[in-house]
Motif scaffolding. Structure first.
Motif, PDB file in Angstrom:
ATOM      1  N   ILE A 210       4.155  23.818  -1.922  1.00  0.00           N
ATOM      2  CA  ILE A 210       2.917  23.533  -2.654  1.00  0.00           C
ATOM      3  C   ILE A 210       3.080  22.219  -3.400  1.00  0.00           C
ATOM      4  O   ILE A 210       4.003  22.042  -4.196  1.00  0.00           O
ATOM      5  CB  ILE A 210       2.588  24.664  -3.666  1.00  0.00           C
ATOM      6  N   PHE A 211       2.187  21.269  -3.124  1.00  0.00           N
ATOM      7  CA  PHE A 211       2.157  19.994  -3.857  1.00  0.00           C
ATOM      8  C   PHE A 211       1.082  20.081  -4.935  1.00  0.00           C
ATOM      9  O   PHE A 211      -0.045  20.501  -4.646  1.00  0.00           O
ATOM     10  CB  PHE A 211       1.805  18.838  -2.921  1.00  0.00           C
ATOM     11  N   ASN A 212       1.414  19.690  -6.158  1.00  0.00           N
ATOM     12  CA  ASN A 212       0.385  19.671  -7.199  1.00  0.00           C
ATOM     13  C   ASN A 212      -0.310  18.302  -7.240  1.00  0.00           C
ATOM     14  O   ASN A 212       0.004  17.404  -6.463  1.00  0.00           O
ATOM     15  CB  ASN A 212       0.978  20.027  -8.571  1.00  0.00           C
ATOM     16  N   GLU A 213      -1.259  18.159  -8.156  1.00  0.00           N
ATOM     17  CA  GLU A 213      -2.060  16.935  -8.227  1.00  0.00           C
ATOM     18  C   GLU A 213      -1.218  15.712  -8.588  1.00  0.00           C
ATOM     19  O   GLU A 213      -1.499  14.593  -8.137  1.00  0.00           O
ATOM     20  CB  GLU A 213      -3.193  17.122  -9.240  1.00  0.00           C
ATOM     21  N   ASP A 214      -0.161  15.920  -9.390  1.00  0.00           N
ATOM     22  CA  ASP A 214       0.718  14.808  -9.754  1.00  0.00           C
ATOM     23  C   ASP A 214       1.369  14.220  -8.504  1.00  0.00           C
ATOM     24  O   ASP A 214       1.427  12.999  -8.327  1.00  0.00           O
ATOM     25  CB  ASP A 214       1.808  15.294 -10.727  1.00  0.00           C
ATOM     26  N   GLU A 215       1.878  15.103  -7.632  1.00  0.00           N
ATOM     27  CA  GLU A 215       2.530  14.647  -6.402  1.00  0.00           C
ATOM     28  C   GLU A 215       1.527  13.974  -5.461  1.00  0.00           C
ATOM     29  O   GLU A 215       1.826  12.961  -4.824  1.00  0.00           O
ATOM     30  CB  GLU A 215       3.192  15.833  -5.685  1.00  0.00           C
ATOM     31  N   ILE A 216       0.325  14.538  -5.367  1.00  0.00           N
ATOM     32  CA  ILE A 216      -0.709  13.959  -4.508  1.00  0.00           C
ATOM     33  C   ILE A 216      -1.012  12.521  -4.927  1.00  0.00           C
ATOM     34  O   ILE A 216      -1.129  11.622  -4.093  1.00  0.00           O
ATOM     35  CB  ILE A 216      -1.993  14.824  -4.542  1.00  0.00           C
ATOM     36  N   CYS A 217      -1.119  12.304  -6.239  1.00  0.00           N
ATOM     37  CA  CYS A 217      -1.464  10.962  -6.721  1.00  0.00           C
ATOM     38  C   CYS A 217      -0.314   9.969  -6.539  1.00  0.00           C
ATOM     39  O   CYS A 217      -0.556   8.770  -6.378  1.00  0.00           O
ATOM     40  CB  CYS A 217      -1.917  11.028  -8.183  1.00  0.00           C
ATOM     41  N   TYR A 218       0.928  10.452  -6.546  1.00  0.00           N
ATOM     42  CA  TYR A 218       2.041   9.564  -6.210  1.00  0.00           C
ATOM     43  C   TYR A 218       1.938   9.123  -4.748  1.00  0.00           C
ATOM     44  O   TYR A 218       2.126   7.950  -4.412  1.00  0.00           O
ATOM     45  CB  TYR A 218       3.383  10.253  -6.457  1.00  0.00           C
ATOM     46  N   LEU A 219       1.638  10.058  -3.849  1.00  0.00           N
ATOM     47  CA  LEU A 219       1.463   9.726  -2.435  1.00  0.00           C
ATOM     48  C   LEU A 219       0.299   8.755  -2.250  1.00  0.00           C
ATOM     49  O   LEU A 219       0.345   7.865  -1.392  1.00  0.00           O
ATOM     50  CB  LEU A 219       1.219  10.996  -1.617  1.00  0.00           C
ATOM     51  N   ALA A 220      -0.741   8.930  -3.068  1.00  0.00           N
ATOM     52  CA  ALA A 220      -1.927   8.080  -2.950  1.00  0.00           C
ATOM     53  C   ALA A 220      -1.581   6.605  -3.158  1.00  0.00           C
ATOM     54  O   ALA A 220      -2.199   5.720  -2.556  1.00  0.00           O
ATOM     55  CB  ALA A 220      -2.995   8.512  -3.951  1.00  0.00           C
ATOM     56  N   LEU A 221      -0.590   6.320  -3.999  1.00  0.00           N
ATOM     57  CA  LEU A 221      -0.210   4.928  -4.250  1.00  0.00           C
ATOM     58  C   LEU A 221       0.318   4.261  -2.980  1.00  0.00           C
ATOM     59  O   LEU A 221       0.089   3.078  -2.747  1.00  0.00           O
ATOM     60  CB  LEU A 221       0.842   4.861  -5.362  1.00  0.00           C
ATOM     61  N   HIS A 222       1.017   5.033  -2.135  1.00  0.00           N
ATOM     62  CA  HIS A 222       1.501   4.480  -0.863  1.00  0.00           C
ATOM     63  C   HIS A 222       0.330   4.185   0.076  1.00  0.00           C
ATOM     64  O   HIS A 222       0.317   3.162   0.764  1.00  0.00           O
ATOM     65  CB  HIS A 222       2.472   5.452  -0.203  1.00  0.00           C
ATOM     66  N   PHE A 223      -0.661   5.084   0.081  1.00  0.00           N
ATOM     67  CA  PHE A 223      -1.847   4.846   0.914  1.00  0.00           C
ATOM     68  C   PHE A 223      -2.639   3.647   0.403  1.00  0.00           C
ATOM     69  O   PHE A 223      -3.174   2.864   1.190  1.00  0.00           O
ATOM     70  CB  PHE A 223      -2.728   6.095   0.951  1.00  0.00           C
ATOM     71  N   GLU A 224      -2.710   3.502  -0.930  1.00  0.00           N
ATOM     72  CA  GLU A 224      -3.448   2.366  -1.490  1.00  0.00           C
ATOM     73  C   GLU A 224      -2.779   1.050  -1.103  1.00  0.00           C
ATOM     74  O   GLU A 224      -3.458   0.066  -0.796  1.00  0.00           O
ATOM     75  CB  GLU A 224      -3.540   2.494  -3.013  1.00  0.00           C
ATOM     76  N   SER A 225      -1.445   1.026  -1.109  1.00  0.00           N
ATOM     77  CA  SER A 225      -0.727  -0.189  -0.688  1.00  0.00           C
ATOM     78  C   SER A 225      -1.062  -0.526   0.756  1.00  0.00           C
ATOM     79  O   SER A 225      -1.259  -1.700   1.103  1.00  0.00           O
ATOM     80  CB  SER A 225       0.785   0.020  -0.837  1.00  0.00           C
ATOM     81  N   PHE A 226      -1.148   0.502   1.602  1.00  0.00           N
ATOM     82  CA  PHE A 226      -1.507   0.289   3.005  1.00  0.00           C
ATOM     83  C   PHE A 226      -2.933  -0.256   3.124  1.00  0.00           C
ATOM     84  O   PHE A 226      -3.200  -1.183   3.895  1.00  0.00           O
ATOM     85  CB  PHE A 226      -1.384   1.608   3.776  1.00  0.00           C
ATOM     86  N   ILE A 227      -3.855   0.318   2.345  1.00  0.00           N
ATOM     87  CA  ILE A 227      -5.254  -0.136   2.363  1.00  0.00           C
ATOM     88  C   ILE A 227      -5.337  -1.602   1.956  1.00  0.00           C
ATOM     89  O   ILE A 227      -6.075  -2.394   2.553  1.00  0.00           O
ATOM     90  CB  ILE A 227      -6.120   0.745   1.433  1.00  0.00           C
ATOM     91  N   GLU A 228      -4.566  -1.968   0.907  1.00  0.00           N
ATOM     92  CA  GLU A 228      -4.554  -3.359   0.443  1.00  0.00           C
ATOM     93  C   GLU A 228      -4.020  -4.290   1.539  1.00  0.00           C
ATOM     94  O   GLU A 228      -4.565  -5.376   1.768  1.00  0.00           O
ATOM     95  CB  GLU A 228      -3.697  -3.484  -0.816  1.00  0.00           C
ATOM     96  N   ARG A 229      -2.922  -3.857   2.203  1.00  0.00           N
ATOM     97  CA  ARG A 229      -2.364  -4.684   3.281  1.00  0.00           C
ATOM     98  C   ARG A 229      -3.382  -4.864   4.402  1.00  0.00           C
ATOM     99  O   ARG A 229      -3.556  -5.951   4.949  1.00  0.00           O
ATOM    100  CB  ARG A 229      -1.099  -4.030   3.856  1.00  0.00           C
ATOM    101  N   LYS A 230      -4.043  -3.755   4.726  1.00  0.00           N
ATOM    102  CA  LYS A 230      -5.011  -3.783   5.826  1.00  0.00           C
ATOM    103  C   LYS A 230      -6.216  -4.661   5.476  1.00  0.00           C
ATOM    104  O   LYS A 230      -6.746  -5.379   6.325  1.00  0.00           O
ATOM    105  CB  LYS A 230      -5.468  -2.360   6.126  1.00  0.00           C
ATOM    106  N   SER A 231      -6.645  -4.602   4.224  1.00  0.00           N
ATOM    107  CA  SER A 231      -7.837  -5.348   3.812  1.00  0.00           C
ATOM    108  C   SER A 231      -7.620  -6.852   3.915  1.00  0.00           C
ATOM    109  O   SER A 231      -8.562  -7.613   4.094  1.00  0.00           O
ATOM    110  CB  SER A 231      -8.241  -4.982   2.382  1.00  0.00           C
ATOM    111  N   LYS A 232      -6.370  -7.290   3.822  1.00  0.00           N
ATOM    112  CA  LYS A 232      -6.075  -8.722   3.930  1.00  0.00           C
ATOM    113  C   LYS A 232      -6.350  -9.248   5.330  1.00  0.00           C
ATOM    114  O   LYS A 232      -6.542 -10.440   5.533  1.00  0.00           O
ATOM    115  CB  LYS A 232      -4.614  -8.988   3.550  1.00  0.00           C
TER     116      LYS A 232
END
Length: 621
Positions: free
Chosen positions: A361-383
């Motif tokens: 079971i992942f809680n919301e804290d863990e989910i938001c840590y994972l989200a930072l990796h996805f955001e980095s990918f989104i930023e790379r892709k947006s370039k």
């Protein structure tokens, strides 16, 4: 009641008739009579009772005398401090207490108390038991409650020692918490942990350090009090005691001249295994990393090698922590949810699959840590997407152009690097750009031109920002958001409703317009269990992409509010999008972020009387 009202006004500094009505259960007319009586008493205490429309009801003058008479502290207590005081009160209580008596003790209304108790239950995962005699905490049901309280209100710092200039960790607790944890023991264990980390060479971050420190201190406290840890606080499968744990146990036994019981050793072992998780295989066999890599590539629709690599590095210890039921605190959950909603949604979808695959079971804290990796990918892709291109033409020299370029990078970091041109280069070769910034007048047919000074002032920056937004809107959005909204998918609700009610209404509206399947309702509710989609007074629920027939957004306005976890949501956007709009996701969620910041338009949408009125207002935005 007169005395209770005086204490309530003193405790809250300024109140309104609505507060007093909620607190007392009396009518406005009756309260006015009591206030008249209080006003007559005021000269005795050298104060004046002020009743000002649109300001409130309060005492004016030196209130020390009247505060002393009614035994009330004038120190202002914020909401979080009050919640902490309520929790302290309940922890000390050895018998049930009626809600009304507890509310009176803290000079708050019954409804305010209920809201505070609800927040405490969510924040610390505690069980508050109700009976005919009142409410109480059964501490045996509330695992690790003391540790959670200390970790929440403790303050971690890194200090430089005076004698050798080395930096050391330091964890301080507020005076109010010393009744839960022995401060002297805490200081000794901090020295023990410094020796422990030095001897074992463990790479331990601040969250792991705090958790181990608190639990080691509480373990010693339990031993000194003759109270061994509860069996049900341990994980089901007994883990092998690792050498590092034995090292810590020896240090603790030496410093405290005690013998640490087996259950306590097992519990400390859980924390140290979590710290060492990157070094210990978390499944049978040595191919876990390879298997996880394959799983991620099958589970994520869009990724690059760096995203997979970063997720692997994060998930190996994270899965281990979750298997051991140890969770690290993410202090930036709310900011991440507001600023990176697309990334949070992608992380949530991945977590749903991870939980089924790895039985954790992942809680919301863990989910938001994972989200930072996805955001980095989104930023790379947006370039790699087409961007607004800016050219700088300067007649006064290269240095001036570089100065303008630096200012652009500072104020518009997401804009592609500006091209620098001399006037001669512009005349000979022309330029491919969306905007030309120039220190001299330039006239062109197809490119927007702004004449500026070498030092961009606030007016220049404002003009440039508006021009960039205008070009981005015409280039990428094309009124796309407006096309996703249908009047028939907008609801105005007058009464207070629940999150389940809101999602049900919105999904039914969208299903009637053939935008989603009838399964969307349950899919959205399942999504909420993983991580709440509320962002203050706004919520953005959504379900599985498979349930979307055609992209659309449903809207619900509830002036009285929607009970959405801890939030009272008043404006809800049900987002039903599919792969056909994948390239527009950033624009859509950017719209939501801008909307959240615009308090005036949010207020207008909430106060809309009809679906047509709300539609017109959102389109005009």
């Amino acid at each position: 009641m007169t005395y209770k009202m005086i204490r309530f006004i003193l405790a809250n500094s300024i109140v309104h008739y609505g507060d007093l009505m909620e607190f007392s259960g009396l009518s406005r007319k009756t309260i006015a009579k009591y206030l008249d009586d209080i006003q007559k008493m005021c000269p005795r205490f050298d104060v004046k009772l002020v009743r000002k429309r649109n300001v409130g009801i309060y005492f004016e003058g030196n209130t020390n005398k009247i505060a002393a008479e009614f035994k009330i502290s004038l120190n202002k207590v914020d909401i979080e401090s009050r919640e902490m005081q309520i929790l302290e009160f309940l922890l000390k209580l050895d018998h049930p207490i009626l809600l009304d008596d507890l509310a009176d003790n803290f000079f708050i209304s019954r409804n305010t108390l209920i809201r505070d108790l609800k927040k405490l239950k969510n924040k610390f995962e505690i069980e508050i038991t109700s009976s005919t005699q009142g409410i109480y905490l059964d501490q045996k049901q509330n695992k690790n409650l003391t540790a959670k309280v200390i970790k929440k209100f403790g303050v971690a710092t890194v200090k430089q020692k005076a004698h050798d200039a080395k930096f050391v960790r330091n964890f301080n607790i507020p005076t109010a918490l010393t009744k839960y944890i022995d401060k002297e023991n805490l200081e000794i264990i901090q020295k023990v942990l410094a020796d422990f980390v030095f001897a074992t060479h463990l790479d331990i971050n601040e969250y792991e350090y705090e958790s181990l420190l608190i639990h080691a201190t509480l373990a010693i406290q339990r031993i000194e009090n003759g109270k061994e840890i509860y069996k049900d606080q341990l994980i089901d499968q007994k883990a092998e005691i690792i050498p590092e744990t034995l090292n810590l146990v020896q240090l603790l036994e030496k410093n405290f001249q005690c013998q640490i019981p087996e259950n306590e050793i097992e519990y400390l072992n859980i924390h140290i295994i979590a710290i060492k998780s990157q070094e210990i295989s978390i499944t049978q066999g040595s191919n876990f990393s390879n298997n996880l890599t394959s799983f991620l590539k099958e589970s994520i629709d869009d990724f690059d090698d760096l995203l997979i690599k970063n997720l692997i590095i994060h998930l190996i210890p994270a899965i281990k922590r979750c298997k051991l039921k140890i969770y690290i605190k993410n202090p930036y959950v709310e900011q991440i949810k507001v600023k990176f909603p697309v990334a949070v949604d992608q992380a949530t979808k991945l977590v749903s699959k991870l939980q089924k695959e790895y039985k954790v079971i992942f809680n919301e804290d863990e989910i938001c840590y994972l989200a930072l990796h996805f955001e980095s990918f989104i930023e790379r892709k947006s370039k790699n997407k087409q961007e607004i291109k800016i050219a700088i033409v300067c007649s006064t020299g290269f240095g001036t152009a570089v100065l303008l370029k630096q200012q652009l990078k500072e104020h518009f970091p997401k804009i592609s690097t500006p091209r620098l041109l001399s006037v001669q280069e512009l005349i000979e070769n022309g330029v491919h750009a969306d905007i030309i910034l120039s220190t001299i007048p330039i006239v062109t047919k197809n490119i927007k031109v702004m004449q500026v000074s070498p030092f961009l002032n606030d007016k220049d920056l404002h003009r440039l920002s508006n021009l960039i937004n205008e070009l981005q809107q015409s280039k990428y959005v094309d009124n796309f958001f407006e096309k996703l909204i249908h009047v028939n998918c907008i609801s105005i609700i007058k009464n207070k409703i629940t999150r389940e009610d809101a999602i049900n209404i919105l999904s039914k509206n969208l299903a009637k317009e053939n935008c989603v399947t009838t399964q969307m309702n349950s899919a959205a509710l399942e999504r909420e269990k993983l991580s709440s989609t509320s962002l203050g007074i706004i919520a953005i629920p959504h379900g599985n992409i498979r349930e979307v027939k055609k992209p659309a957004i449903g809207i619900l306005s509830a002036k009285q509010g929607i009970s959405w976890g801890e939030d009272n949501v008043k404006l809800c956007f049900f987002v039903a999008l599919d792969k056909t709009v994948a390239n527009k996701l950033d624009d859509i969620y950017s719209y939501f972020y801008d909307l959240i910041k615009d308090k005036e338009i949010v207020k207008q949408l909430i106060n809309s009387g009809t679906p047509e009125e709300l539609y017109d207002r959102i389109v005009r935005k």
